[in-house]
Design a protein around this motif. Structure first.
Motif, short mmCIF file in Angstrom:
data_model
loop_
_atom_site.label_atom_id
_atom_site.label_comp_id
_atom_site.label_asym_id
_atom_site.label_seq_id
_atom_site.Cartn_x
_atom_site.Cartn_y
_atom_site.Cartn_z
N CYS A 143 69.75 126.89 124.57
CA CYS A 143 69.44 126.30 125.87
C CYS A 143 68.49 127.20 126.66
CB CYS A 143 70.71 126.02 126.65
SG CYS A 143 71.61 127.52 127.03
N MET A 144 68.19 128.37 126.08
CA MET A 144 67.25 129.30 126.71
C MET A 144 66.46 130.00 125.61
SD MET A 144 69.72 131.28 129.40
CE MET A 144 70.34 130.51 130.88
N SER A 145 65.31 130.59 125.97
CA SER A 145 64.70 131.57 125.07
C SER A 145 65.17 132.91 125.59
CB SER A 145 63.19 131.46 125.10
OG SER A 145 62.65 132.59 124.41
N GLY A 146 65.98 133.62 124.79
CA GLY A 146 66.62 134.84 125.26
C GLY A 146 67.85 134.51 126.09
N CYS A 147 68.37 135.49 126.80
CA CYS A 147 69.54 135.26 127.66
C CYS A 147 69.63 136.38 128.69
CB CYS A 147 70.81 135.24 126.81
SG CYS A 147 72.30 134.90 127.78
N PRO A 148 69.92 136.02 129.95
CA PRO A 148 69.97 137.06 130.99
C PRO A 148 71.31 137.79 131.04
CG PRO A 148 70.39 134.91 131.96
CD PRO A 148 70.16 134.67 130.49
N VAL A 149 72.30 137.36 130.25
CA VAL A 149 73.66 137.89 130.44
C VAL A 149 73.85 139.27 129.81
CG1 VAL A 149 76.12 137.35 130.25
CG2 VAL A 149 74.50 135.50 130.59
N GLY A 150 73.12 139.51 128.74
CA GLY A 150 73.09 140.87 128.18
C GLY A 150 74.40 141.41 127.65
N CYS A 151 75.21 140.58 127.00
CA CYS A 151 76.45 141.10 126.39
C CYS A 151 76.09 142.18 125.38
CB CYS A 151 77.23 139.97 125.74
SG CYS A 151 77.67 138.68 126.92
N GLY A 190 71.13 138.68 123.81
CA GLY A 190 71.30 139.35 125.10
C GLY A 190 70.35 140.53 125.25
N ARG A 191 70.06 141.19 124.15
CA ARG A 191 69.16 142.35 124.22
C ARG A 191 67.72 141.97 124.55
NH1 ARG A 191 69.63 147.22 120.62
NH2 ARG A 191 67.81 146.28 119.66
N MET A 192 67.39 140.69 124.28
CA MET A 192 66.03 140.24 124.57
C MET A 192 65.77 140.07 126.06
SD MET A 192 65.80 137.02 121.98
CE MET A 192 64.18 136.49 122.52
N GLY A 193 66.83 139.84 126.82
CA GLY A 193 66.64 139.41 128.21
C GLY A 193 66.23 137.94 128.23
N LEU A 194 65.96 137.43 129.42
CA LEU A 194 65.61 136.00 129.52
C LEU A 194 64.10 135.80 129.51
CD1 LEU A 194 66.46 133.02 130.11
CD2 LEU A 194 66.20 133.56 132.53
N ASN A 195 63.62 134.93 128.62
CA ASN A 195 62.23 134.48 128.72
C ASN A 195 62.13 133.27 129.62
OD1 ASN A 195 60.98 136.35 126.95
ND2 ASN A 195 61.84 135.25 125.21
N LYS A 196 62.90 132.23 129.26
CA LYS A 196 62.96 131.06 130.15
C LYS A 196 64.15 130.18 129.80
CE LYS A 196 60.60 127.10 129.33
NZ LYS A 196 59.53 126.13 129.07
N GLY A 224 71.13 131.81 124.68
CA GLY A 224 71.26 131.42 126.08
C GLY A 224 72.65 131.04 126.52
N GLU A 225 72.82 131.02 127.83
CA GLU A 225 74.11 130.70 128.44
C GLU A 225 74.02 129.29 129.06
OE1 GLU A 225 77.31 131.60 128.73
OE2 GLU A 225 77.36 129.88 130.06
N PRO A 226 74.69 128.31 128.42
CA PRO A 226 74.56 126.92 128.88
C PRO A 226 74.88 126.71 130.35
CG PRO A 226 75.70 127.00 126.78
CD PRO A 226 75.50 128.41 127.20
N LEU A 227 75.87 127.42 130.89
CA LEU A 227 76.24 127.16 132.28
C LEU A 227 75.23 127.74 133.27
CD1 LEU A 227 80.13 127.44 132.34
CD2 LEU A 227 78.67 125.47 131.92
N GLY A 287 70.75 134.08 111.08
CA GLY A 287 70.95 132.84 111.85
C GLY A 287 72.39 132.71 112.27
N ALA A 288 73.17 133.77 112.05
CA ALA A 288 74.57 133.69 112.43
C ALA A 288 74.72 134.01 113.91
CB ALA A 288 75.38 134.68 111.60
N CYS A 289 75.93 133.74 114.44
CA CYS A 289 76.21 133.97 115.85
C CYS A 289 75.72 135.32 116.31
CB CYS A 289 77.71 133.96 116.09
SG CYS A 289 78.37 132.35 116.21
N GLY A 290 75.04 135.34 117.41
CA GLY A 290 74.66 136.61 118.01
C GLY A 290 73.49 137.30 117.33
N GLN A 291 72.99 136.69 116.25
CA GLN A 291 71.87 137.33 115.56
C GLN A 291 70.54 136.67 115.92
OE1 GLN A 291 73.12 137.03 111.41
NE2 GLN A 291 73.58 139.21 111.45
N LEU A 292 70.63 135.62 116.75
CA LEU A 292 69.41 134.89 117.07
C LEU A 292 68.57 135.70 118.04
CD1 LEU A 292 70.82 131.28 117.48
CD2 LEU A 292 69.97 132.41 115.44
N ALA A 293 67.50 136.24 117.53
CA ALA A 293 66.64 137.03 118.39
C ALA A 293 65.22 137.02 117.84
CB ALA A 293 67.15 138.44 118.53
N SER A 294 64.90 135.94 117.16
CA SER A 294 63.55 135.71 116.68
C SER A 294 63.06 136.74 115.69
CB SER A 294 62.56 135.64 117.85
OG SER A 294 62.31 136.93 118.34
#
Ligand code: SAH
Ligand code: SF4
Length: 333
Positions: free
Chosen positions: A97-105, A111-117, A151-154, A324-331
């Protein structure tokens, strides 16, 4: 999703329905196939609305071909990933739902990528329709959708909700809401807003720790703002109302979250709820020093939950060989 075009061109209701029907149900692969529209209107649509907003779809199949990761780009060039998983009678698509994620777990590659959009409704639906078009060739269809990619859906509630509406609307995709799961790290105000909409989808809460202190260490951004006791309160209240099972995702990090003490504390935390605990072993991420749990520890953890009546499963991680597993999505392909 095509709202502006439809409004600006005063497109009549039955034409709108034809468009939805052809695009989402008949799964056409270009605007040229929208043959029940008059040619001039179709040409205008072609000029003004991209058939897909995401571009450069590249597939990475796993070695057993059961999982396909797809890497795409937004028009700004940001990476977006989605994953198709085949499993017995199910074809599940995991979308971002996002490219990257701002939550940074701390354990998460995205999360390490930060948020693109945050993605638009169109960009969210593009991931689904890409796979739907691919599956059309073999006469198959997506059966389940999980919002568990980047991304974080909420934190993109408007577009996530709009996409769920399109998926479940009988005039659009006509999917059962029970086959859709939204996974969240637990933003309380947004969760309350989402629950109020009563969309009928499944909820998965990324819990990962049985107490506030440990949760704050692993997921500082979200956990500090959204205390665990308050989160539980909201979930229990909603469960009383709806009587619907909640899935809790729990990450097995070696010597951190996989101890017998954590298992007991988790069982205590969830004892008054109808739950399924999804134990997920940690998928290694470059540059993150956590380690996956061991088989012995996981069995011990499960035994504690079992003995205390907490339903649980160990989730098999699809697609780790293609990142492609959970948490590994980082392009990183
Ligand atoms: N932002 C949402 C949904 C996307 S993350 C959420 O956090 O729930 C999807 C799931 O993958 C979450 O449960 C997340 O905690 C988990 N995850 C993240 N990094 C992981 C890793 N390295 N190994 C295993 N699971 C991970
Ligand atoms: Fe974002 Fe979810 Fe990763 Fe946390 S686990 S950084 S919320 S995608």
């Amino acid at each position: 999703m095509f709202k502006r075009f439809l409004k600006n061109n005063n497109v009549q209701g039955y034409r709108v329905q034809q468009l939805y029907d052809q695009y989402f149900k008949q799964v056409i692969s270009s605007w040229d196939e929208l043959t029940n529209w008059p040619k001039d209107l179709r040409e205008k649509l072609k000029e003004e609305v991209p058939f897909t907003e995401l571009v450069n779809f590249t597939e990475f199949p796993s070695s057993d071909h059961k999982t396909i990761k797809v890497l795409t780009n937004t028009k700004e060039g940001f990476p977006v990933e989605s994953v198709l998983m085949r499993n017995k009678d199910r074809i599940t698509v995991c979308i971002s739902c996002m490219s990257g994620c701002p939550v940074g777990c701390k354990f998460c590659a995205t999360g390490r990528m930060g948020l693109n959009k945050s993605l638009s409704t169109h960009e969210i639906m593009d991931q689904i329709m890409y796979f739907q078009r691919k599956l059309k060739a073999t006469g198959e269809k997506i059966t389940n959708i999980v919002y568990m990619g980047m991304g974080e859906p909420l934190l993109n509630l408007k577009h996530v909700s709009e996409s769920i509406n399109l998926l479940t609307d009988s005039n659009v995709m006509a999917m059962s809401a029970r086959r859709i799961t939204v996974s969240t790290s637990g933003y309380i105000p947004q969760l309350e807003e989402f629950l109020k909409k009563d969309m009928g989808v499944n909820l998965a809460i990324s819990l990962h720790a049985p107490n506030q202190k440990l949760r704050e260490k692993l997921m500082p951004t979200v956990a500090k703002l959204n205390p665990l006791d308050k989160l539980m309160e909201v979930l229990i209240k909603d469960q009383k109302k709806r009587n619907k099972k909640i899935t809790y995702e729990y990450l097995m990090l070696k010597d951190i979250t996989d101890t017998p003490e954590c298992a007991k504390e988790l069982a205590k935390l969830l004892k008054n709820q109808i739950v399924l605990v999804n134990l997920i072993n940690f998928n290694k991420v470059n540059g993150i020093s956590y380690e996956p749990s061991t088989r012995k520890r996981i069995e011990g953890f499960k035994a504690v939950l079992d003995s205390r009546g907490i339903t649980n499963t160990l989730r098999y991680s699809y697609g780790s060989d293609i990142k492609g597993a959970c948490g590994q999505l980082a392009s990183i392909s």
